[in-house]
Design a protein around this motif. Structure first.
Motif, PDB file in Angstrom:
ATOM      1  N   ARG A  29      45.850  60.771  26.160  1.00  0.00           N
ATOM      2  CA  ARG A  29      45.690  60.263  27.522  1.00  0.00           C
ATOM      3  C   ARG A  29      46.195  58.826  27.639  1.00  0.00           C
ATOM      4  O   ARG A  29      46.822  58.466  28.634  1.00  0.00           O
ATOM      5  CB  ARG A  29      44.227  60.345  27.936  1.00  0.00           C
ATOM      6  CG  ARG A  29      43.969  59.878  29.371  1.00  0.00           C
ATOM      7  CD  ARG A  29      44.838  60.653  30.398  1.00  0.00           C
ATOM      8  NE  ARG A  29      44.606  60.176  31.739  1.00  0.00           N
ATOM      9  CZ  ARG A  29      43.808  60.788  32.631  1.00  0.00           C
ATOM     10  NH1 ARG A  29      43.167  61.903  32.291  1.00  0.00           N
ATOM     11  NH2 ARG A  29      43.654  60.309  33.832  1.00  0.00           N
ATOM     12  N   SER A  72      42.330  53.389  31.583  1.00  0.00           N
ATOM     13  CA  SER A  72      42.740  54.735  31.187  1.00  0.00           C
ATOM     14  C   SER A  72      41.527  55.542  30.734  1.00  0.00           C
ATOM     15  O   SER A  72      40.627  55.020  30.066  1.00  0.00           O
ATOM     16  CB  SER A  72      43.750  54.650  30.038  1.00  0.00           C
ATOM     17  OG  SER A  72      43.974  55.927  29.466  1.00  0.00           O
ATOM     18  N   SER A  85      49.890  59.087  27.869  1.00  0.00           N
ATOM     19  CA  SER A  85      50.291  59.591  29.186  1.00  0.00           C
ATOM     20  C   SER A  85      50.174  58.501  30.248  1.00  0.00           C
ATOM     21  O   SER A  85      51.091  58.311  31.064  1.00  0.00           O
ATOM     22  CB  SER A  85      49.417  60.790  29.569  1.00  0.00           C
ATOM     23  OG  SER A  85      49.678  61.210  30.898  1.00  0.00           O
ATOM     24  N   ASP A  86      49.060  57.780  30.250  1.00  0.00           N
ATOM     25  CA  ASP A  86      48.876  56.723  31.247  1.00  0.00           C
ATOM     26  C   ASP A  86      49.866  55.585  31.042  1.00  0.00           C
ATOM     27  O   ASP A  86      50.303  54.949  32.006  1.00  0.00           O
ATOM     28  CB  ASP A  86      47.434  56.200  31.197  1.00  0.00           C
ATOM     29  CG  ASP A  86      46.441  57.171  31.832  1.00  0.00           C
ATOM     30  OD1 ASP A  86      46.884  58.045  32.612  1.00  0.00           O
ATOM     31  OD2 ASP A  86      45.232  57.061  31.557  1.00  0.00           O
ATOM     32  N   GLU A 102      42.492  63.628  22.008  1.00  0.00           N
ATOM     33  CA  GLU A 102      42.607  63.683  23.470  1.00  0.00           C
ATOM     34  C   GLU A 102      42.716  62.280  24.055  1.00  0.00           C
ATOM     35  O   GLU A 102      43.484  62.037  24.985  1.00  0.00           O
ATOM     36  CB  GLU A 102      41.389  64.387  24.063  1.00  0.00           C
ATOM     37  CG  GLU A 102      41.359  65.887  23.904  1.00  0.00           C
ATOM     38  CD  GLU A 102      40.171  66.501  24.621  1.00  0.00           C
ATOM     39  OE1 GLU A 102      40.385  67.356  25.495  1.00  0.00           O
ATOM     40  OE2 GLU A 102      39.030  66.109  24.320  1.00  0.00           O
TER      41      GLU A 102
END
Length: 256
Positions: A126, A186, A129-130, A122
């Motif tokens: 993330r 993040s 994604s950031d 996860e």
């Protein structure tokens, strides 16, 4: 080096300070409507790195961000105080409280802030994604990126008019500064703070919009008092400042 901040003294000299930390894309102005209802208290409004008057400040991680926060509190000689943080500001407040905060911390109030991801996959997802969002902030027209940002599921309760208002408000930000701060802080780079939060020696209270299903679920996992703001989404203090202020007032020490 300190963060850009503004102090406002309250009517009651005996009351603690409220130290306000805004979310990503915001500034110290975000909290003014809520703070206006709490005139007895001393207030310190802070611009986080990459935002508002702190736009020129860059950090590499949460540790550097918390060091700047600590230096800012020392500069203003903040005495007994509560930290109040929304979203990114809430995550920074949690990190700071779980470290070695300046003496006098009375309590921690977090609105819609994530305590940290538990799973390495996860976290990596993330971070990726950031990084993609950061690339958009650096390369695309800011207004276009903001329109896309506020289409994310967490903002699903926003009306079209509210979304347009937020985009208009945020388009004066510095895209490069936003991108740098997004990557540095993040959620994927944040520690899972749950165990440390459970051991805090002072109150930890969670605020959440009634319609913010994601963070209502997170609040349940924290096993702490959760104050729901009626008919509000993720940005509850902006959508219902009076209700937020009244709920907050019920938790704070009352004027003599």
């Amino acid at each position: 080096m300190i963060l850009n901040a503004a102090a406002r003294y309250g009517k009651s000299a005996s009351q603690p300070w409220l130290v306000w930390l805004h979310g990503f894309l915001g500034s110290q102005q975000e909290w003014q409507p809520v703070a206006g209802e709490l005139s007895d208290y001393h207030h310190l409004f802070i611009d986080l790195p990459g935002h508002g008057g702190s736009a020129a400040l860059r950090v590499a991680n949460f540790a550097q961000t918390c060091a700047l926060l600590d230096a800012t509190l020392a500069h203003f000689d903040i005495g007994p105080y509560w930290l109040v943080g929304y979203s990114l500001g809430g995550r920074i407040a949690m990190h700071y409280a779980c470290g070695t905060p300046r003496a006098g911390l009375c309590g921690l109030i977090v609105e819609g802030g994530h305590p940290g991801l538990k799973d390495d996959k996860e976290r990596q997802a993330r971070i990726a994604s950031d990084s993609r969002w950061a690339a958009q902030f650096r390369e695309a027209p800011l207004e276009q990126v903001l329109n896309a940002w506020y289409q994310q599921p967490v903002f699903a309760t926003l009306s079209a008019a509210a979304r347009e208002e937020l985009v208009a408000l945020r388009r004066n930000n510095h895209p490069q500064a936003l991108a740098d701060m997004l990557e540095a802080t993040s959620l994927g780079r944040q520690a899972d703070l749950r165990a440390q939060l459970a051991r805090l020696p002072h109150p930890f209270i969670y605020f959440c919009g009634e319609q913010d299903s994601k963070f209502r679920g997170i609040a349940i996992t924290l096993n702490v008092p959760c104050h729901l703001i009626t008919a509000a989404g993720h940005n509850a203090h902006r959508e219902a400042p009076l209700a937020f202020a009244q709920s907050l007032l019920s938790l704070l020490p009352q004027p003599d």
